[in-house]
Design an enzyme around this catalytic site. Structure first.
Site, PDB file in Angstrom:
ATOM      1  N   GLU A   7      51.982  17.170 -65.476  1.00 41.22           N
ATOM      2  CA  GLU A   7      51.290  18.348 -64.912  1.00 41.22           C
ATOM      3  C   GLU A   7      49.911  17.924 -64.446  1.00 41.22           C
ATOM      4  O   GLU A   7      48.914  18.072 -65.155  1.00 41.22           O
ATOM      5  CB  GLU A   7      51.214  19.492 -65.922  1.00 41.22           C
ATOM      6  N   HIS A   9      47.349  17.977 -61.187  1.00 41.91           N
ATOM      7  CA  HIS A   9      47.183  18.766 -59.976  1.00 41.91           C
ATOM      8  C   HIS A   9      46.286  18.106 -58.934  1.00 41.91           C
ATOM      9  O   HIS A   9      45.425  17.300 -59.252  1.00 41.91           O
ATOM     10  CB  HIS A   9      46.612  20.127 -60.341  1.00 41.91           C
ATOM     11  N   HIS A 160      54.976  26.875 -63.340  1.00 45.31           N
ATOM     12  CA  HIS A 160      53.562  26.781 -63.723  1.00 45.31           C
ATOM     13  C   HIS A 160      52.932  28.165 -63.597  1.00 45.31           C
ATOM     14  O   HIS A 160      53.323  28.952 -62.735  1.00 45.31           O
ATOM     15  CB  HIS A 160      52.860  25.782 -62.787  1.00 45.31           C
ATOM     16  N   ASP A 282      47.436  18.221 -67.586  1.00 44.45           N
ATOM     17  CA  ASP A 282      46.831  19.371 -66.897  1.00 44.45           C
ATOM     18  C   ASP A 282      45.517  18.995 -66.213  1.00 44.45           C
ATOM     19  O   ASP A 282      44.600  19.812 -66.118  1.00 44.45           O
ATOM     20  CB  ASP A 282      46.620  20.570 -67.832  1.00 44.45           C
TER      21      ASP A 282
HETATM   22 MN    MN Z   1      48.178  23.323 -64.812  1.00 46.74          MN
END
Ligand code: MN
Length: 325
Positions: A7, A9, A160, A282
């Site tokens: 995950e 981004h 998500h 994340d």
């Molecule tokens: Mn995320």
């Protein structure tokens, strides 16, 4: 130990504006820092990965991405462009990056076609969906075409969070509860349950769903879901499998993203099995270093640690072999 994080981004300057619903709930200095990192692939990101010992980031367009676009035709074009860009980034750094496709879910048939193009022609490893698309959830029959394509390609869809369609009454007067700290998890877990009770996994039994944030709380509640399903008025819903937990144990894979804490990790491993738990950070909203250190020191066996760190990702995403680009 090899590490693959799921995950992770990014955003492009063209698409950054779609993030305004997220920026509105973040502290300005935090958002400014994250925005700079989202736009960067190499200058800050690679050194941070190197310092923490992270081998591969599986990149995804930051939430809510092109799902925020009101015009379906624009969304279809934007998805193709950003997936092309992502495959270019991966081609420049094939040892460090992989990716999930952005999908123009405003047009379900086009989203299915883009998923197929992204996987078979660009070498991406699945699709990442940010919550609802203008109020439509992934159990909507219009999205059967997307699930059918994902199942046929053997790739997962990563669900998500994003801001909800509306604000639940229980959150009224408490804007601090809206966002990743609390409401996003409830929204996303509920969205996942819609897939079970909406019959998605009965129709597409080999479909694979990824959830971040250690499964958005779902690993904690398997027993209670089963127990209360036996109690509940089913409102005419008939499931192929006897218990809700069977779907979560079979179709759900959870990512450790944004959770560097042993109790929920152990819960996920015990509830779903270690082969259904994968690593993620994340980035840039959490620290790669904190996530990697947590995994290295978590109170699990080294065999389980390797499964979570990279073996499950290699298997689920086909990352043991080079992308066909
Ligand atoms: Mn995320």
């Amino acid at each position: 130990m090899r590490k693959i994080a799921l995950e992770e981004h990014f955003v492009t300057a063209d698409l950054a504006g779609y993030g305004s619903s997220t920026s509105s709930i973040a502290q300005p200095h935090v958002w400014a820092d994250a925005s700079r990192r989202l736009l960067d692939f190499t200058a800050e990101r690679l050194p941070e990965m190197d310092a923490a010992g992270l081998d591969i980031q599986v990149l995804s367009l930051n939430s809510p991405g092109i799902q925020a676009e009101p015009n379906a035709a624009v969304a279809v074009r934007a998805a193709a462009e950003v997936n092309d860009l992502l495959s270019g980034v991966i081609a420049e750094h094939p040892e460090r990056f992989s990716g999930f496709a952005a999908l123009p879910l405003q047009d379900p048939a086009a989203a299915a076609d883009e998923l197929e193009r992204a996987v078979t022609q660009l070498g991406l490893r699945g699709g990442l969906v940010n919550a609802h698309t203008h109020g439509r959830y992934l159990d909507d029959p219009a999205y059967h075409v997307v699930w059918e394509r994902a199942e046929g390609l053997g790739v997962p869809l990563y669900l998500h969070p994003a801001n909800g369609v509306d604000v639940a009454h229980v959150l009224s007067g408490h804007p601090e509860l809206i966002g990743p700290m609390w409401s996003w998890g409830i929204d996303t877990a509920t969205h996942a349950l819609r897939l079970i009770f909406g019959g998605v996994f009965d129709r597409f039994p080999a479909a694979k769903l990824l959830l971040g944030h250690m499964g958005e709380g779902l690993p904690f509640v398997l027993w209670r879901l089963d127990s209360r399903w036996d109690f509940h008025n089913h409102h005419g819903i008939v499931l192929d499998r006897e218990r809700p937990s069977e779907y979560l144990k079979e179709n759900l894979y959870v990512v450790t993203s944004g959770v560097a804490s042993a109790p929920p990790l152990l819960t996920a491993v015990l509830a779903l099995g270690v082969d259904h738990v994968l690593f993620g950070t994340d980035y840039p909203f959490e620290s790669i270093g904190v996530a990697c250190r947590f995994l290295e020191e978590a109170p699990i066996s080294d065999e389980d640690r390797e499964q979570i760190a990279f073996r499950n990702a290699e298997r689920l995403l086909g990352l043991g072999v080079p992308a066909p680009v």
